[in-house]
Motif scaffolding. Structure first.
Motif, PDB file in Angstrom:
ATOM      1  N   VAL A   2      -1.103 -13.506  -0.855  1.00 53.26           N
ATOM      2  CA  VAL A   2      -1.368 -13.052   0.501  1.00 53.26           C
ATOM      3  C   VAL A   2      -2.857 -13.204   0.785  1.00 53.26           C
ATOM      4  O   VAL A   2      -3.693 -12.821  -0.046  1.00 53.26           O
ATOM      5  CB  VAL A   2      -0.939 -11.580   0.677  1.00 53.26           C
ATOM      6  N   ILE A   3      -3.171 -13.793   1.930  1.00 52.42           N
ATOM      7  CA  ILE A   3      -4.568 -13.929   2.354  1.00 52.42           C
ATOM      8  C   ILE A   3      -4.739 -13.072   3.600  1.00 52.42           C
ATOM      9  O   ILE A   3      -3.928 -13.177   4.531  1.00 52.42           O
ATOM     10  CB  ILE A   3      -4.901 -15.396   2.747  1.00 52.42           C
ATOM     11  N   VAL A  24       1.874 -19.369   0.232  1.00 55.20           N
ATOM     12  CA  VAL A  24       0.818 -18.515   0.778  1.00 55.20           C
ATOM     13  C   VAL A  24       1.274 -17.860   2.078  1.00 55.20           C
ATOM     14  O   VAL A  24       1.841 -18.517   2.946  1.00 55.20           O
ATOM     15  CB  VAL A  24      -0.432 -19.396   1.074  1.00 55.20           C
ATOM     16  N   THR A  25       1.003 -16.552   2.202  1.00 51.36           N
ATOM     17  CA  THR A  25       1.228 -15.857   3.474  1.00 51.36           C
ATOM     18  C   THR A  25      -0.123 -15.375   3.983  1.00 51.36           C
ATOM     19  O   THR A  25      -0.846 -14.681   3.262  1.00 51.36           O
ATOM     20  CB  THR A  25       2.135 -14.621   3.283  1.00 51.36           C
ATOM     21  N   VAL A  26      -0.476 -15.768   5.211  1.00 54.94           N
ATOM     22  CA  VAL A  26      -1.737 -15.312   5.804  1.00 54.94           C
ATOM     23  C   VAL A  26      -1.408 -14.236   6.828  1.00 54.94           C
ATOM     24  O   VAL A  26      -0.556 -14.435   7.698  1.00 54.94           O
ATOM     25  CB  VAL A  26      -2.495 -16.472   6.493  1.00 54.94           C
ATOM     26  N   LEU A  27      -2.084 -13.079   6.720  1.00 54.66           N
ATOM     27  CA  LEU A  27      -1.906 -11.995   7.690  1.00 54.66           C
ATOM     28  C   LEU A  27      -3.130 -11.975   8.604  1.00 54.66           C
ATOM     29  O   LEU A  27      -4.259 -11.819   8.124  1.00 54.66           O
ATOM     30  CB  LEU A  27      -1.779 -10.653   6.984  1.00 54.66           C
ATOM     31  N   GLU A  28      -2.912 -12.144   9.893  1.00 57.81           N
ATOM     32  CA  GLU A  28      -4.028 -12.171  10.847  1.00 57.81           C
ATOM     33  C   GLU A  28      -3.803 -11.101  11.915  1.00 57.81           C
ATOM     34  O   GLU A  28      -2.725 -11.011  12.505  1.00 57.81           O
ATOM     35  CB  GLU A  28      -4.135 -13.567  11.485  1.00 57.81           C
ATOM     36  N   VAL A 256      -3.250  -4.430  -7.089  1.00 56.55           N
ATOM     37  CA  VAL A 256      -2.708  -4.271  -5.734  1.00 56.55           C
ATOM     38  C   VAL A 256      -1.243  -4.699  -5.777  1.00 56.55           C
ATOM     39  O   VAL A 256      -0.943  -5.839  -6.139  1.00 56.55           O
ATOM     40  CB  VAL A 256      -3.462  -5.147  -4.706  1.00 56.55           C
ATOM     41  N   GLN A 257      -0.350  -3.776  -5.398  1.00 54.68           N
ATOM     42  CA  GLN A 257       1.076  -4.124  -5.419  1.00 54.68           C
ATOM     43  C   GLN A 257       1.548  -4.689  -4.098  1.00 54.68           C
ATOM     44  O   GLN A 257       2.349  -5.604  -4.044  1.00 54.68           O
ATOM     45  CB  GLN A 257       1.898  -2.877  -5.730  1.00 54.68           C
ATOM     46  N   GLU A 258       1.053  -4.059  -3.013  1.00 49.53           N
ATOM     47  CA  GLU A 258       1.531  -4.452  -1.672  1.00 49.53           C
ATOM     48  C   GLU A 258       0.392  -4.336  -0.683  1.00 49.53           C
ATOM     49  O   GLU A 258      -0.551  -3.586  -0.891  1.00 49.53           O
ATOM     50  CB  GLU A 258       2.615  -3.476  -1.186  1.00 49.53           C
ATOM     51  N   VAL A 259       0.564  -5.082   0.416  1.00 49.77           N
ATOM     52  CA  VAL A 259      -0.335  -4.912   1.561  1.00 49.77           C
ATOM     53  C   VAL A 259       0.488  -4.219   2.647  1.00 49.77           C
ATOM     54  O   VAL A 259       1.542  -4.723   3.041  1.00 49.77           O
ATOM     55  CB  VAL A 259      -0.844  -6.277   2.071  1.00 49.77           C
ATOM     56  N   ARG A 268       4.679  -7.669  -0.307  1.00 49.90           N
ATOM     57  CA  ARG A 268       4.380  -7.625  -1.750  1.00 49.90           C
ATOM     58  C   ARG A 268       3.712  -8.931  -2.150  1.00 49.90           C
ATOM     59  O   ARG A 268       4.006  -9.978  -1.583  1.00 49.90           O
ATOM     60  CB  ARG A 268       5.671  -7.484  -2.556  1.00 49.90           C
ATOM     61  N   SER A 269       2.804  -8.837  -3.115  1.00 52.42           N
ATOM     62  CA  SER A 269       2.163 -10.077  -3.544  1.00 52.42           C
ATOM     63  C   SER A 269       1.579  -9.936  -4.940  1.00 52.42           C
ATOM     64  O   SER A 269       1.094  -8.859  -5.309  1.00 52.42           O
ATOM     65  CB  SER A 269       1.050 -10.449  -2.579  1.00 52.42           C
ATOM     66  N   ASP A 270       1.631 -11.049  -5.706  1.00 54.37           N
ATOM     67  CA  ASP A 270       1.014 -11.001  -7.033  1.00 54.37           C
ATOM     68  C   ASP A 270      -0.510 -11.128  -6.927  1.00 54.37           C
ATOM     69  O   ASP A 270      -1.242 -10.571  -7.742  1.00 54.37           O
ATOM     70  CB  ASP A 270       1.602 -12.105  -7.935  1.00 54.37           C
ATOM     71  N   GLN A 271      -0.995 -11.843  -5.918  1.00 48.72           N
ATOM     72  CA  GLN A 271      -2.436 -12.033  -5.745  1.00 48.72           C
ATOM     73  C   GLN A 271      -2.781 -11.811  -4.269  1.00 48.72           C
ATOM     74  O   GLN A 271      -2.035 -12.249  -3.391  1.00 48.72           O
ATOM     75  CB  GLN A 271      -2.856 -13.464  -6.127  1.00 48.72           C
ATOM     76  N   VAL A 272      -3.932 -11.160  -4.015  1.00 47.47           N
ATOM     77  CA  VAL A 272      -4.358 -10.906  -2.629  1.00 47.47           C
ATOM     78  C   VAL A 272      -5.794 -11.376  -2.476  1.00 47.47           C
ATOM     79  O   VAL A 272      -6.652 -11.062  -3.312  1.00 47.47           O
ATOM     80  CB  VAL A 272      -4.279  -9.394  -2.296  1.00 47.47           C
ATOM     81  N   VAL A 273      -6.049 -12.153  -1.417  1.00 49.39           N
ATOM     82  CA  VAL A 273      -7.429 -12.559  -1.114  1.00 49.39           C
ATOM     83  C   VAL A 273      -7.821 -11.911   0.202  1.00 49.39           C
ATOM     84  O   VAL A 273      -7.146 -12.103   1.213  1.00 49.39           O
ATOM     85  CB  VAL A 273      -7.554 -14.097  -0.967  1.00 49.39           C
TER      86      VAL A 273
END
Ligand SMILES: Cc1cc2nc3c(=O)[nH]c(=O)nc-3n(C[C@H](O)[C@H](O)[C@H](O)COP(=O)(O)OP(=O)(O)OC[C@H]3O[C@@H](n4cnc5c(N)ncnc54)[C@H](O)[C@@H]3O)c2cc1C
Length: 455
Positions: A2-3, A24-28, A256-259, A268-273
């Motif tokens: 998740v970015i 990749v999921t981008v949240l804007e 971080v488990q979730e945004v 949910r995401s394994d990696q968050v930027v």
């Protein structure tokens, strides 16, 4: 993955990772891409305006790589080599124009021909070119000791003005050439801004070939450059979710488990930027464990230390400037831009924009006072133009850039954080560059590389 954020930083990171096969999921938060490098619809005319006119340089390789991926690079127009027109009232003009020679001769030749400077100061100005060629050999990132053995390089504590004086730059060279360039590049007064950051910009721009120093600008709306990103990501199994502001992070230890999303729900995401400005990231860290305290401290330090840019757009019946932009060294608003209006509601008109960086003193002034001062400037530059100007719009960007102070530059965080799976990008992180589209895109690429090479 998740970015967070679909500015130049977030989309550089997202497209680099998706291009390498990641989902990749981008949240804007907003409804459009681009962030501060974006555009909006002006209500009266329907014209799409940028949040402020933007210039790039040919050396902006990370920003160009992002646009190339998205297929929008050709929507930028570039000069063949650096060419800046300077204008004064009474139609007095001068030009800093670097011929297409290999480095460092193009800058030296440009400076030696720059007639706005007395002859004696032109040769001294070439000294800056020599100094920054040495900087090129120092590490790409901002470090505490960029090159201590080299007396011509700035020290980490030095301001632009102190460095220019140490390199015996004359008054004209400082006031007409270096200081306006430093303010444009760093968005702060040269008496406060980091000399090393300025020298890094000069090194990037002037150490390569003449095309590296050429200025570029979008042919249309800046925000359109990133518009294809949603489809581009979808085609690679990812997504760009607009109007999806992150509201918090759900932690398990320092993982971080979730945004959490503001409207409810979570991803949910394994990696968050995080490709957010420090001020936007800080509230998301409210529930972070003590082990992530350093990141929260960094955000607290950077969040309030931002600087504004003020732009005033005018619609004119007549073409007044005759060139895409020029420098106005003696004016309150020291840069002016011009382009054709595109919207139905302003057909046949030209749009001019006056801009002022480091505009702290102007931010709280009433709109009428800003308009009066900018109209006075327009009339001084283009006598009789008042009758041609039929509409104006003030655009304030209170948090346009981070403050390029020497102490803050030394504290910029890198892509890694104390959390196991949270990464940082954004123009305020440690790229060695000021707050720019290039700095943002580079930070996204740095974060993507760090993530890919994790153990
Ligand atoms: C008026 C002005 C003029 C400028 N001129 C130039 C120039 O000439 N040349 C140049 O190179 N640079 C210029 N800049 C600087 C450049 O625009 C920025 O450095 C760059 O755009 C920053 O990109 P970024 O991705 O780091 O951050 P942003 O662009 O701030 O992107 C962050 C994104 O995160 C989103 N967001 C915020 N909170 C959340 C949340 N909770 N959840 C999800 N998303 C969220 C925002 O909506 C935004 O889209 C200028 C900036 C301004 C404002």
């Amino acid at each position: 993955m998740v970015i967070l954020g679909a500015g130049f930083a977030g989309l550089a990171c997202a497209t680099a990772l998706a291009g390498a096969g990641a989902r990749v999921t981008v949240l804007e938060a907003s409804g459009t891409p681009g962030g501060r490098g974006g555009s909006f619809r002006e209500p009266r005319t329907g014209e799409i305006l940028d949040l402020g006119p933007h210039l790039l340089v040919g050396a902006n390789r990370d920003a160009r790589a992002l646009l190339e991926r998205l297929g929008t690079l050709e929507r930028l127009e570039f000069q063949r080599s650096l060419n800046i027109e300077y204008r004064w009232r009474g139609d007095r003009r001068s030009r800093l124009s670097c011929p297409p020679l290999p480095a460092p001769f193009h800058l030296a030749a440009g400076l030696l021909r720059f007639q706005a400077l007395p002859l004696s100061e032109r040769a001294a100005a070439v000294r800056i070119g020599r100094a920054v060629r040495r900087i090129e050999k120092t590490p790409g990132r901002f470090t505490a000791s960029p090159s201590p053995q080299n007396g011509q390089c700035p020290t980490p504590e030095e301001t632009v003005t102190q460095w220019l004086k140490r390199l015996r730059q004359g008054e004209h060279a400082r006031h007409l050439l270096w200081e306006p360039l430093a303010t444009a590049a760093l968005n702060d007064h040269p008496g406060r801004a980091s000399a090393f950051l300025f020298a890094r910009v000069l090194a990037e721009v002037f150490s390569g070939g003449p095309r590296d120093s050429a200025l570029g600008w979008p042919r249309g709306a800046l925000g359109d450059l990133l518009k294809p990103a949603d489809r581009w990501l979808e085609q690679r199994g990812g997504s760009l979710l607009y109007s999806s502001p992150a509201a918090g992070l759900v932690w398990k230890g320092s993982h971080v488990q979730e945004v959490r999303l503001r409207g409810g729900g979570s991803v949910r995401s394994d990696q968050v930027v995080s490709a957010l400005p420090a001020r936007a990231l800080l509230p998301l860290l409210a529930d972070a464990p003590a082990s992530v305290g350093q990141l929260r401290d960094d955000c607290r330090l950077f969040a309030p230390r931002t600087l504004p840019i003020l732009s005033v757009y005018f619609w004119s019946e007549r073409r007044l400037l005759g060139t895409p932009f020029c420098a106005l060294p003696e004016e309150e608003f020291p840069w002016i831009f011009e382009r054709r209006a595109l919207a139905e509601g302003s057909r046949g008109s030209w749009i001019l924009a006056l801009t002022l960086g480091g505009a702290q003193a102007w931010m709280n002034r009433p709109e009428a006072a800003i308009l009066e001062a900018s109209r006075r400037q327009m009339e001084g530059l283009f006598p009789g133009s008042e009758r041609d100007l039929w509409h104006a719009r003030v655009v304030r960007q209170p948090e346009a850039t981070f403050e390029p102070a020497p102490d803050l530059c030394l504290r910029r965080p890198g892509p890694g954080t104390p959390a196991d799976n949270l990464w940082l990008a954004g123009d305020w992180t440690n790229t060695g560059l000021p707050s720019t589209l290039e700095g943002a895109a580079r930070s996204g690429h740095i974060a993507a590389r760090a993530l890919e090479s994790r153990a």
